[in-house]
Design a protein around this motif. Sequence first.
Motif, short mmCIF file in Angstrom:
data_model
loop_
_atom_site.label_atom_id
_atom_site.label_comp_id
_atom_site.label_asym_id
_atom_site.label_seq_id
_atom_site.Cartn_x
_atom_site.Cartn_y
_atom_site.Cartn_z
N ALA A 78 25.81 20.54 -45.58
CA ALA A 78 25.04 20.29 -44.35
C ALA A 78 24.99 21.55 -43.48
O ALA A 78 23.93 21.91 -42.94
N GLN A 79 26.12 22.22 -43.34
CA GLN A 79 26.16 23.43 -42.52
C GLN A 79 25.41 24.58 -43.17
O GLN A 79 24.69 25.33 -42.50
N ILE A 80 25.59 24.75 -44.49
CA ILE A 80 24.91 25.83 -45.20
C ILE A 80 23.40 25.64 -45.15
O ILE A 80 22.64 26.61 -44.96
N ALA A 81 22.96 24.41 -45.31
CA ALA A 81 21.52 24.14 -45.27
C ALA A 81 20.94 24.52 -43.91
O ALA A 81 19.83 25.08 -43.82
N GLY A 82 21.68 24.23 -42.83
CA GLY A 82 21.20 24.58 -41.50
C GLY A 82 21.11 26.08 -41.30
O GLY A 82 20.13 26.60 -40.74
N VAL A 83 22.13 26.81 -41.75
CA VAL A 83 22.14 28.27 -41.59
C VAL A 83 21.02 28.91 -42.42
O VAL A 83 20.31 29.81 -41.94
N LEU A 84 20.84 28.45 -43.65
CA LEU A 84 19.79 29.01 -44.50
C LEU A 84 18.40 28.71 -43.92
O LEU A 84 17.49 29.55 -44.00
N THR A 85 18.25 27.53 -43.33
CA THR A 85 16.96 27.20 -42.71
C THR A 85 16.69 28.12 -41.52
O THR A 85 15.59 28.65 -41.37
N LEU A 86 17.69 28.29 -40.67
CA LEU A 86 17.52 29.19 -39.52
C LEU A 86 17.19 30.60 -39.97
O LEU A 86 16.26 31.24 -39.45
N ALA A 87 17.95 31.09 -40.96
CA ALA A 87 17.71 32.45 -41.44
C ALA A 87 16.35 32.58 -42.11
O ALA A 87 15.71 33.64 -42.07
N GLY A 88 15.87 31.48 -42.74
CA GLY A 88 14.57 31.53 -43.40
C GLY A 88 13.41 31.45 -42.43
O GLY A 88 12.37 32.10 -42.62
N LEU A 90 22.87 36.53 -32.82
CA LEU A 90 23.38 37.61 -33.66
C LEU A 90 22.22 38.42 -34.24
O LEU A 90 22.26 39.66 -34.25
N LEU A 91 21.19 37.73 -34.72
CA LEU A 91 20.04 38.42 -35.30
C LEU A 91 19.23 39.17 -34.24
O LEU A 91 18.78 40.30 -34.48
#
Length: 421
Positions: free
Chosen positions: A360-370, A238-239
């Motif tokens: 768990a899911q939010i942490a993964g998305v934030l890590t990827l986005a970071g 997406l990015l």
Amino acid sequence: MKLTRLTRSSAARAVAGTGAVNMLSMLLGIVSGVITARGLGPEDRGVLISLLVWSATVGSLSLTGIDEAVIFHAGGSSSRAWALRSAVARDAAVQSALGCLVLLGSACYIVRPHGVATWLSVVATTAVVPLNTFTLLSIVPLRAGQRMKAWNSVRLTQPVVYAFGAAVLWAAGQLTILSALAANLIGGLLLSVFLVALARRGGRARLAPGERRATTSYGRRLVLATLPQRIGPRLDQLLLGLLFAPAVLGVYSVATSIAAVVLMIGTSLDQVLFPRFSAGHFSRPDLANAVVAGMGAGLAVSLAMAAMARPMIELLYGRDFLGAAEPLTILLLAAVVRVGANCLGAALKASGTLRAYAWAQIAGVLTLAGVFPLAVGLGGVGAAIASLAGALVTFLVSWGAVATIQSTGPALRAPVETDYV
């Protein structure tokens, strides 16, 4: 019946059957990817993939939480699931409408419509959302009743129609972004028709007072947990589609389509384990066996595919797409990690531990986005590194959540009727 060994149970047969169909679906996806790569080239294929990824992501989000809420409260009954569909219809319609608006804006940004053909491409992309909502609602009774054979018998309809349509269009010299989107849409329409016919055969059960409200409440709370889980594996694409030239995504998507063969293992396990756990067929050995067997199978497949990546890409897609070999190894490792995370996530959802699952899911998305901005200069390789980082964080947080529940809280189990009343 309590399961003792995953490899000697009906669950194993269900996983094998579902995995076989998912594998065929992945292979058909690779075939259609090869055809579009040969027929469109990196630039136009990048636009097509960006539209398909956005439509698939937003389309799957159009029923976020609602489908699994029905499965959760159906208790293994197809007829109860069919009756509960009406309870979530309003929420599904609202999510579908919001999804259409999001996808319409994204498609306009990607395509920059300036003529009839480009506007039709935007419309064909946006139409996926309401169609997907209807399709997912039709799948629910089959999954809830663990009617995996019936579900598996028809769900290859969409990839078969898309691959066959793309092949015919390419052979006729008529393969374009718009014609490929039309083939994809027709396949989804046929699938929804078949699913409705199958789901209705289970009949409709009577519901006790409060069941509709409990189902809607669970679904709404599951939305926040499921949104990042649906977005995470596709966020890199997406990015890339929004921030880079279409050709970059056109090449990178070759790597993601190959890595999807490994992701299919985790998807198959989740599709089988969550309904079984929700119906009361849970045991800790099953979860451990699923994680070990799933990740082991994924690692074996990944090593084989990584070894022959470059010749395979050149043979199937052409020399213009050899750049996909660089991020592929990283994406294969990320896929192995996501297989384990899917198994752990199925247990967390079925136990009603939605907050831990969400984090768990939010942490993964934030890590990827970071990580993505830090590695943006590496192009596709940077996106793959960000995807791996997100997968690792999701797995570790999920693992910690399951371990905490087992050691300090109530035993991890399938929920009972009074949990959400």
